[in-house]
Design a protein around this motif. Structure first.
Motif, mmCIF file in Angstrom:
data_model
loop_
_atom_site.group_PDB
_atom_site.id
_atom_site.type_symbol
_atom_site.label_atom_id
_atom_site.label_comp_id
_atom_site.label_asym_id
_atom_site.label_seq_id
_atom_site.Cartn_x
_atom_site.Cartn_y
_atom_site.Cartn_z
ATOM 1 N N PHE A 120 34.772 19.009 70.622
ATOM 2 C CA PHE A 120 35.634 18.759 71.784
ATOM 3 C C PHE A 120 35.512 19.928 72.753
ATOM 4 C CE2 PHE A 120 39.896 18.916 73.886
ATOM 5 C CZ PHE A 120 39.828 17.679 74.517
ATOM 6 N N ALA A 127 37.125 21.798 75.309
ATOM 7 C CA ALA A 127 38.521 21.926 75.731
ATOM 8 C C ALA A 127 38.666 22.420 77.167
ATOM 9 C CB ALA A 127 39.267 22.870 74.785
ATOM 10 N N PRO A 182 37.225 19.061 80.969
ATOM 11 C CA PRO A 182 36.532 17.889 80.439
ATOM 12 C C PRO A 182 36.388 16.791 81.486
ATOM 13 C CG PRO A 182 38.818 17.870 79.699
ATOM 14 C CD PRO A 182 38.640 19.114 80.539
ATOM 15 N N ALA A 207 42.143 15.937 81.814
ATOM 16 C CA ALA A 207 42.437 16.690 80.584
ATOM 17 C C ALA A 207 43.314 15.854 79.652
ATOM 18 C CB ALA A 207 43.120 18.009 80.930
ATOM 19 N N ARG A 241 42.284 14.203 75.945
ATOM 20 C CA ARG A 241 43.087 14.457 74.752
ATOM 21 C C ARG A 241 43.466 13.155 74.034
ATOM 22 N NH1 ARG A 241 45.595 19.526 74.216
ATOM 23 N NH2 ARG A 241 44.216 20.020 75.961
ATOM 24 N N ALA A 294 36.207 22.837 68.469
ATOM 25 C CA ALA A 294 36.577 22.930 69.881
ATOM 26 C C ALA A 294 36.148 24.259 70.490
ATOM 27 C CB ALA A 294 38.085 22.749 70.045
ATOM 28 N N THR A 295 35.966 24.244 71.797
ATOM 29 C CA THR A 295 35.588 25.461 72.507
ATOM 30 C C THR A 295 36.787 26.385 72.749
ATOM 31 O OG1 THR A 295 35.878 24.213 74.549
ATOM 32 C CG2 THR A 295 33.628 24.395 73.684
ATOM 33 N N VAL A 346 43.250 23.870 70.380
ATOM 34 C CA VAL A 346 43.799 22.614 70.871
ATOM 35 C C VAL A 346 44.702 22.069 69.771
ATOM 36 C CG1 VAL A 346 41.709 21.403 70.059
ATOM 37 C CG2 VAL A 346 43.184 20.315 71.741
ATOM 38 N N VAL A 406 41.385 22.654 63.363
ATOM 39 C CA VAL A 406 40.509 22.972 64.495
ATOM 40 C C VAL A 406 39.735 24.253 64.196
ATOM 41 C CG1 VAL A 406 40.417 23.589 66.945
ATOM 42 C CG2 VAL A 406 42.097 21.908 66.148
ATOM 43 N N VAL A 447 37.473 26.921 66.242
ATOM 44 C CA VAL A 447 37.095 27.282 67.606
ATOM 45 C C VAL A 447 35.718 27.946 67.581
ATOM 46 C CG1 VAL A 447 37.649 28.704 69.612
ATOM 47 C CG2 VAL A 447 39.477 27.498 68.381
#
Lengths: 204, 204
Positions: free
Chosen positions: A7, A9, A12, A26, A30, A51-52, A55, A61, A63
């Motif tokens: 994802f 983040a 997007p 955004a 989501r 995810a970047t 979130v 998650v 990162v």
């Protein structure tokens, strides 16, 4: 099998800028992510978000700020055993279709995205690595050949439809089974038939 | 099971006018039709063409000048037993996917087209009739409900891709297994990656 949902983040869905402002994009991204996570759970798997940035979506998650290819390859490198990679904008995904994907035999199972991308992938081969740049579907077939992995194509309209552009939104309203179609309707989007084609309209 | 392939012999594929002249469009439409007929045969069925004018494509042709809906409903009315209706521009169809379609249970089996259309259909219910106008996928679900027919969705990227517009051409080059991708390449079309998306280019 690990099921990883990458994802982005940051900012997007920029290709939806003509129909949704930054906040709307955004929020919609989501909602689609949550639908994908629900579909993975409906297929009896535990999704992990890659995810970047942090979130909060009710799933573990990890990162990783690197671009998609590097982040996914890090997961493949660290994992013994099969890994599935399912994109976060597959708003038409259901438990049914994901279960079928996860159960399809092959060292590498690829669900092509419209436009040459790779929307979902199951990897059961130690040496296979991804490259999401460009026409990744063809590249992934080539990489599989190089490392001697067997490949299965997974043919699905639901998984081929990544939601990137305004022309993808009718598919969400027509076929989505999660919260994404309701989100679009709340935002004013409606199906409309123009010249025999279905489009979306939105009141100003 | 009868397998009917409707074909508009007149001025086909007008939405490709930006990339192909009238002769090219007619020729490409013919090549796609032949690919679909070959795919039906590869699924061990004998295709029949339902055309608006005589056409020579190596399969039995019934000429019916009426619009699609009326012509298909005439076939449904005159036939005892199951009928499949497969559109002539499904250049990604293969024997494999059509066999799976024909074998899917349900009074009505619908393969949605991108944009809300109905690209392929199996009808095993006497009272079901088609209406291809507008968002026919939703209409066909409603008609099936009205006549008490069970419905199965057939989820396939190959069958959801009817080739109508320039943005559909990359799919043919990426996934087509008949003569259509070769025809496009002979006409100068090539895959090109632009901004991470795959498009087609054609030299002037």
């Amino acid at each position: 099998m690990r099921v990883v949902v990458p994802f982005a983040a940051g900012r997007p869905k920029t290709r939806l800028a003509d129909v949704l402002d930054a906040e709307g994009r955004a929020s919609f991204a989501r909602v689609m992510l949550r639908d994908v996570l629900d579909a993975v759970r409906a297929a009896d798997r535990r999704p992990e978000v890659l995810a970047t940035a942090p979130v909060d979506v009710g799933a573990p998650v990890t990162v990783d700020e690197r671009p998609l290819t590097g982040a996914v390859n890090a997961v493949l490198a660290e994992t013994d055993g099969p890994v599935a990679v399912v994109m976060a904008d597959l708003a038409l995904a259901t438990g049914r279709v994901l279960r079928e994907l996860f159960e399809t035999d092959g060292d590498v199972v690829v669900a092509p995205g419209r436009g040459g991308g790779t929307n979902a992938l199951v990897v059961r081969h130690d040496e296979f690595r991804v490259d999401y740049h460009g026409a990744s579907y063809l590249d992934h077939l080539a990489v599989a050949r190089e490392v001697g992995a067997s490949v299965a194509e997974f043919d699905s309209h639901r998984l081929s439809t990544d939601v990137d552009e305004p022309t993808d939104l009718p598919e969400v309203l027509l076929h989505g089974e999660g919260d994404s179609p309701g989100w679009l309707r709340s935002a004013g989007f409606r199906l409309a038939v123009e010249d025999g084609r279905v489009e979306v309209t939105r009141p100003e």
